[in-house]
Design a protein around this motif. Structure first.
Motif, PDB file in Angstrom:
ATOM      1  N   ARG A 149     -30.698  78.674 -35.658  1.00  0.00           N
ATOM      2  CA  ARG A 149     -31.925  78.188 -36.107  1.00  0.00           C
ATOM      3  C   ARG A 149     -31.593  78.056 -37.507  1.00  0.00           C
ATOM      4  O   ARG A 149     -31.010  78.449 -38.210  1.00  0.00           O
ATOM      5  CB  ARG A 149     -32.978  79.111 -35.858  1.00  0.00           C
ATOM      6  N   PHE A 150     -32.700  77.028 -38.146  1.00  0.00           N
ATOM      7  CA  PHE A 150     -32.411  76.710 -39.186  1.00  0.00           C
ATOM      8  C   PHE A 150     -32.366  78.029 -40.374  1.00  0.00           C
ATOM      9  O   PHE A 150     -31.493  78.038 -41.291  1.00  0.00           O
ATOM     10  CB  PHE A 150     -33.849  75.784 -39.882  1.00  0.00           C
ATOM     11  N   ASN A 151     -33.480  79.050 -40.257  1.00  0.00           N
ATOM     12  CA  ASN A 151     -33.566  79.931 -41.217  1.00  0.00           C
ATOM     13  C   ASN A 151     -32.446  81.027 -40.957  1.00  0.00           C
ATOM     14  O   ASN A 151     -32.138  81.632 -41.849  1.00  0.00           O
ATOM     15  CB  ASN A 151     -34.938  80.800 -41.089  1.00  0.00           C
ATOM     16  N   GLU A 152     -31.855  80.985 -39.974  1.00  0.00           N
ATOM     17  CA  GLU A 152     -30.599  82.083 -39.689  1.00  0.00           C
ATOM     18  C   GLU A 152     -29.450  81.368 -40.359  1.00  0.00           C
ATOM     19  O   GLU A 152     -28.743  82.187 -41.140  1.00  0.00           O
ATOM     20  CB  GLU A 152     -30.315  81.842 -38.067  1.00  0.00           C
ATOM     21  N   LEU A 153     -29.357  80.115 -40.185  1.00  0.00           N
ATOM     22  CA  LEU A 153     -28.273  79.444 -41.035  1.00  0.00           C
ATOM     23  C   LEU A 153     -28.646  79.741 -42.476  1.00  0.00           C
ATOM     24  O   LEU A 153     -27.611  80.116 -43.239  1.00  0.00           O
ATOM     25  CB  LEU A 153     -28.348  77.835 -40.742  1.00  0.00           C
ATOM     26  N   ARG A 154     -29.787  79.570 -43.021  1.00  0.00           N
ATOM     27  CA  ARG A 154     -30.164  79.687 -44.543  1.00  0.00           C
ATOM     28  C   ARG A 154     -29.763  80.936 -45.071  1.00  0.00           C
ATOM     29  O   ARG A 154     -29.387  81.181 -46.201  1.00  0.00           O
ATOM     30  CB  ARG A 154     -31.776  79.213 -44.681  1.00  0.00           C
ATOM     31  N   HIS A 155     -30.196  82.066 -44.430  1.00  0.00           N
ATOM     32  CA  HIS A 155     -29.895  83.379 -44.807  1.00  0.00           C
ATOM     33  C   HIS A 155     -28.582  83.684 -44.446  1.00  0.00           C
ATOM     34  O   HIS A 155     -28.036  84.478 -45.338  1.00  0.00           O
ATOM     35  CB  HIS A 155     -30.865  84.440 -43.739  1.00  0.00           C
ATOM     36  N   ALA A 156     -27.881  83.315 -43.573  1.00  0.00           N
ATOM     37  CA  ALA A 156     -26.381  83.541 -43.309  1.00  0.00           C
ATOM     38  C   ALA A 156     -25.593  82.981 -44.431  1.00  0.00           C
ATOM     39  O   ALA A 156     -24.548  83.536 -44.992  1.00  0.00           O
ATOM     40  CB  ALA A 156     -25.858  82.966 -41.898  1.00  0.00           C
ATOM     41  N   ILE A 157     -25.845  81.857 -44.956  1.00  0.00           N
ATOM     42  CA  ILE A 157     -25.033  81.030 -45.885  1.00  0.00           C
ATOM     43  C   ILE A 157     -25.575  81.867 -47.259  1.00  0.00           C
ATOM     44  O   ILE A 157     -24.482  82.182 -48.229  1.00  0.00           O
ATOM     45  CB  ILE A 157     -25.351  79.681 -45.893  1.00  0.00           C
ATOM     46  N   GLY A 158     -26.773  81.993 -47.539  1.00  0.00           N
ATOM     47  CA  GLY A 158     -27.212  82.446 -48.873  1.00  0.00           C
ATOM     48  C   GLY A 158     -26.886  81.466 -50.098  1.00  0.00           C
ATOM     49  O   GLY A 158     -25.918  80.697 -49.992  1.00  0.00           O
ATOM     50  N   GLY A 159     -27.961  81.401 -50.882  1.00  0.00           N
ATOM     51  CA  GLY A 159     -27.720  80.363 -52.133  1.00  0.00           C
ATOM     52  C   GLY A 159     -27.843  79.002 -51.733  1.00  0.00           C
ATOM     53  O   GLY A 159     -27.560  78.216 -52.823  1.00  0.00           O
ATOM     54  N   ILE A 160     -28.147  78.673 -50.739  1.00  0.00           N
ATOM     55  CA  ILE A 160     -28.235  77.412 -50.381  1.00  0.00           C
ATOM     56  C   ILE A 160     -30.053  77.176 -50.302  1.00  0.00           C
ATOM     57  O   ILE A 160     -30.714  77.864 -49.741  1.00  0.00           O
ATOM     58  CB  ILE A 160     -27.594  76.670 -49.040  1.00  0.00           C
ATOM     59  N   SER A 161     -30.421  76.051 -50.853  1.00  0.00           N
ATOM     60  CA  SER A 161     -31.971  75.798 -50.967  1.00  0.00           C
ATOM     61  C   SER A 161     -32.089  75.358 -49.701  1.00  0.00           C
ATOM     62  O   SER A 161     -31.323  74.430 -48.858  1.00  0.00           O
ATOM     63  CB  SER A 161     -32.142  74.628 -52.084  1.00  0.00           C
ATOM     64  N   GLN A 162     -33.437  75.095 -49.155  1.00  0.00           N
ATOM     65  CA  GLN A 162     -34.006  74.548 -47.753  1.00  0.00           C
ATOM     66  C   GLN A 162     -33.782  73.054 -48.060  1.00  0.00           C
ATOM     67  O   GLN A 162     -33.285  72.586 -46.908  1.00  0.00           O
ATOM     68  CB  GLN A 162     -35.594  75.009 -48.024  1.00  0.00           C
ATOM     69  N   LYS A 163     -34.057  72.330 -49.032  1.00  0.00           N
ATOM     70  CA  LYS A 163     -33.673  71.036 -49.189  1.00  0.00           C
ATOM     71  C   LYS A 163     -32.198  70.519 -49.082  1.00  0.00           C
ATOM     72  O   LYS A 163     -31.750  69.735 -48.479  1.00  0.00           O
ATOM     73  CB  LYS A 163     -34.017  70.349 -50.485  1.00  0.00           C
TER      74      LYS A 163
ATOM     75  N   VAL B 107     -23.050  67.629 -35.350  1.00  0.00           N
ATOM     76  CA  VAL B 107     -24.106  68.615 -35.157  1.00  0.00           C
ATOM     77  C   VAL B 107     -25.150  67.927 -34.190  1.00  0.00           C
ATOM     78  O   VAL B 107     -25.488  66.936 -34.624  1.00  0.00           O
ATOM     79  CB  VAL B 107     -24.643  69.338 -36.537  1.00  0.00           C
ATOM     80  N   THR B 108     -25.601  68.871 -33.286  1.00  0.00           N
ATOM     81  CA  THR B 108     -26.794  68.462 -32.704  1.00  0.00           C
ATOM     82  C   THR B 108     -27.875  69.104 -33.023  1.00  0.00           C
ATOM     83  O   THR B 108     -27.869  70.525 -33.202  1.00  0.00           O
ATOM     84  CB  THR B 108     -26.712  68.378 -31.052  1.00  0.00           C
ATOM     85  N   ARG B 109     -29.307  68.767 -33.005  1.00  0.00           N
ATOM     86  CA  ARG B 109     -30.575  69.339 -33.127  1.00  0.00           C
ATOM     87  C   ARG B 109     -31.098  69.331 -31.993  1.00  0.00           C
ATOM     88  O   ARG B 109     -31.282  68.263 -31.433  1.00  0.00           O
ATOM     89  CB  ARG B 109     -31.092  68.513 -34.381  1.00  0.00           C
ATOM     90  N   THR B 110     -31.503  70.338 -31.650  1.00  0.00           N
ATOM     91  CA  THR B 110     -32.345  70.504 -30.141  1.00  0.00           C
ATOM     92  C   THR B 110     -33.735  71.276 -30.485  1.00  0.00           C
ATOM     93  O   THR B 110     -33.787  72.410 -30.884  1.00  0.00           O
ATOM     94  CB  THR B 110     -31.709  71.385 -29.341  1.00  0.00           C
TER      95      THR B 110
ATOM     96  N   THR C  47     -42.059  74.997 -27.883  1.00  0.00           N
ATOM     97  CA  THR C  47     -42.862  76.171 -27.875  1.00  0.00           C
ATOM     98  C   THR C  47     -43.605  76.156 -29.067  1.00  0.00           C
ATOM     99  O   THR C  47     -43.571  75.395 -29.865  1.00  0.00           O
ATOM    100  CB  THR C  47     -41.528  77.437 -28.090  1.00  0.00           C
ATOM    101  N   ILE C  48     -44.316  77.287 -29.156  1.00  0.00           N
ATOM    102  CA  ILE C  48     -45.224  77.283 -30.350  1.00  0.00           C
ATOM    103  C   ILE C  48     -44.927  78.680 -31.032  1.00  0.00           C
ATOM    104  O   ILE C  48     -45.133  79.951 -30.613  1.00  0.00           O
ATOM    105  CB  ILE C  48     -46.746  77.374 -29.919  1.00  0.00           C
ATOM    106  N   PRO C  49     -44.379  78.647 -32.508  1.00  0.00           N
ATOM    107  CA  PRO C  49     -44.098  77.046 -33.170  1.00  0.00           C
ATOM    108  C   PRO C  49     -43.042  76.780 -32.442  1.00  0.00           C
ATOM    109  O   PRO C  49     -42.262  77.443 -31.819  1.00  0.00           O
ATOM    110  CB  PRO C  49     -44.054  77.886 -34.319  1.00  0.00           C
ATOM    111  N   PRO C  50     -42.665  75.345 -32.534  1.00  0.00           N
ATOM    112  CA  PRO C  50     -41.482  75.062 -32.061  1.00  0.00           C
ATOM    113  C   PRO C  50     -40.192  75.464 -32.574  1.00  0.00           C
ATOM    114  O   PRO C  50     -40.076  75.917 -33.812  1.00  0.00           O
ATOM    115  CB  PRO C  50     -41.390  73.554 -32.689  1.00  0.00           C
ATOM    116  N   ARG C  51     -39.185  75.783 -31.752  1.00  0.00           N
ATOM    117  CA  ARG C  51     -37.939  76.255 -32.022  1.00  0.00           C
ATOM    118  C   ARG C  51     -36.920  75.184 -32.078  1.00  0.00           C
ATOM    119  O   ARG C  51     -36.785  74.280 -31.255  1.00  0.00           O
ATOM    120  CB  ARG C  51     -37.655  77.219 -30.904  1.00  0.00           C
ATOM    121  N   VAL C  52     -36.120  75.183 -33.164  1.00  0.00           N
ATOM    122  CA  VAL C  52     -35.061  74.211 -33.447  1.00  0.00           C
ATOM    123  C   VAL C  52     -33.800  74.810 -33.473  1.00  0.00           C
ATOM    124  O   VAL C  52     -33.656  75.704 -34.425  1.00  0.00           O
ATOM    125  CB  VAL C  52     -35.392  73.239 -34.568  1.00  0.00           C
TER     126      VAL C  52
END
Length: 123
Positions: free
Chosen positions: A40-54, A69-72, A76-81
């Protein structure tokens, strides 16, 4: 006089265009992280560290656009990507992993060369 490599400049442009996309540090890190499976997006962001959301958003969109890469989206509520490497992305993982392995194996030699150079460089 006939050129030695008639397609060389076209090949260089093609290689340059691909390397421009896959050769930046964020792409290499995202592809490496996704090599273990979907994230998931936040998993990636935390795993990489130092990368901005943008920057992560931009990197993922570019990788998706280029077919790495594919995006699925899961309804769900909230949507899971989830983001996952495609076949092409898994092929890219091979040289990316090799480059990472090489960098880890040679970082001490590179740092020593830098230290030697910096010690003798003219101001």
């Amino acid at each position: 006089m006939k050129p030695r490599h008639p397609h060389r400049s076209e090949d260089c442009r093609a290689v340059s265009a691909v390397l421009q996309r896959v050769g930046d540090k964020w792409t290499v890190l995202v592809v490496s992280m996704l090599g273990d499976g979907p994230m998931r997006f936040n998993e990636l962001r935390h795993a990489i560290g130092g990368i901005s959301q943008k920057m992560l958003t931009t990197t993922l969109r570019n990788l998706e656009r280029d077919g790495f890469v594919t995006r699925t989206v899961f309804p769900t509520i909230p949507p899971r990507v989830d983001y996952e490497l495609t076949g092409l992305g898994r092929e890219l993982l091979v040289p990316v992993t090799a480059l990472g392995d090489w960098a880890r194996a040679n970082i001490d030699r590179i740092n020593s060369a830098r230290d030697r150079f910096d010690a003798t460089a003219q101001p």
